[in-house]
Design a protein around this motif. Structure first.
Motif, mmCIF file in Angstrom:
data_model
loop_
_atom_site.group_PDB
_atom_site.id
_atom_site.type_symbol
_atom_site.label_atom_id
_atom_site.label_comp_id
_atom_site.label_asym_id
_atom_site.label_seq_id
_atom_site.Cartn_x
_atom_site.Cartn_y
_atom_site.Cartn_z
ATOM 1 N N TRP A 122 -5.538 2.391 0.949
ATOM 2 C CA TRP A 122 -6.302 1.184 0.636
ATOM 3 C C TRP A 122 -6.313 0.231 1.830
ATOM 4 O O TRP A 122 -7.345 -0.353 2.147
ATOM 5 C CB TRP A 122 -5.700 0.488 -0.583
ATOM 6 N N GLU B 96 -6.024 0.970 4.976
ATOM 7 C CA GLU B 96 -6.922 1.529 5.987
ATOM 8 C C GLU B 96 -8.376 1.283 5.603
ATOM 9 O O GLU B 96 -9.197 0.930 6.452
ATOM 10 C CB GLU B 96 -6.652 3.017 6.169
ATOM 11 N N LYS B 97 -8.688 1.478 4.327
ATOM 12 C CA LYS B 97 -10.065 1.273 3.858
ATOM 13 C C LYS B 97 -10.484 -0.194 4.048
ATOM 14 O O LYS B 97 -11.646 -0.470 4.352
ATOM 15 C CB LYS B 97 -10.148 1.663 2.373
ATOM 16 N N LEU B 98 -9.525 -1.106 3.898
ATOM 17 C CA LEU B 98 -9.811 -2.531 4.071
ATOM 18 C C LEU B 98 -9.760 -2.970 5.530
ATOM 19 O O LEU B 98 -9.986 -4.138 5.838
ATOM 20 C CB LEU B 98 -8.826 -3.370 3.236
ATOM 21 N N GLY B 99 -9.442 -2.025 6.420
ATOM 22 C CA GLY B 99 -9.414 -2.337 7.842
ATOM 23 C C GLY B 99 -8.169 -3.062 8.305
ATOM 24 O O GLY B 99 -8.191 -3.752 9.317
ATOM 25 N N VAL B 100 -7.079 -2.877 7.561
ATOM 26 C CA VAL B 100 -5.813 -3.536 7.903
ATOM 27 C C VAL B 100 -4.927 -2.499 8.584
ATOM 28 O O VAL B 100 -4.776 -1.378 8.079
ATOM 29 C CB VAL B 100 -5.111 -4.094 6.645
ATOM 30 N N ALA B 101 -4.339 -2.884 9.712
ATOM 31 C CA ALA B 101 -3.445 -1.974 10.421
ATOM 32 C C ALA B 101 -2.249 -1.638 9.537
ATOM 33 O O ALA B 101 -1.643 -2.521 8.937
ATOM 34 C CB ALA B 101 -2.982 -2.603 11.716
ATOM 35 N N ASP C 200 -8.566 -11.206 -1.241
ATOM 36 C CA ASP C 200 -8.292 -10.217 -0.196
ATOM 37 C C ASP C 200 -6.878 -10.380 0.347
ATOM 38 O O ASP C 200 -6.145 -9.396 0.500
ATOM 39 C CB ASP C 200 -9.292 -10.345 0.956
#
Length: 114
Positions: A105, A107-112, A22
């Motif tokens: 991607w 955003e989908k992984l929850g990263v700002a 990740d």
């Protein structure tokens, strides 16, 4: 009891490797979101491919180790890497560029995304 301990150690190692994957993927996506092409291999550009090759190889290696552990634990293959591989390669000329795809991607992984 020894088998349960061994399986627990394998699962802990799997979780560690997945966290490493990740982190490596997020770092690569951030670079790509910043405008560096090559991670998704959308253009037939040798320089971009060569630049991205070590990152992709490292992700492949981590994913192989993760899949090996998942197989030993009776789990499904590592879906995140399969999704990443499916997103790579040539695309239609009207498809979003790699930086835009990388931001999606992240955003989908929850990263700002900055």
């Amino acid at each position: 009891m020894a088998k349960a301990d061994r399986l627990e150690r394998l699962d802990v190692r799997r979780v560690e490797l997945e966290a490493d994957y990740d982190a490596a993927l997020i770092a690569a996506l951030q670079v790509t979101a910043g405008g560096v092409w090559g991670l998704f291999d959308h253009k037939p550009d040798r320089q971009a491919r060569a630049k991205a090759a070590p990152v992709v190889a490292a992700l492949d290696e981590l994913a192989a180790d993760i899949d090996n552990l998942r197989d030993q634990l009776g789990l499904e293959p590592f879906a995140l890497h399969q999704s990443f591989l499916a997103a790579r390669g040539p695309v239609a000329s009207d498809a979003p560029g790699e930086p835009k795809q990388a931001r999606a991607w992240l955003e989908k992984l929850g990263v700002a995304v900055s």
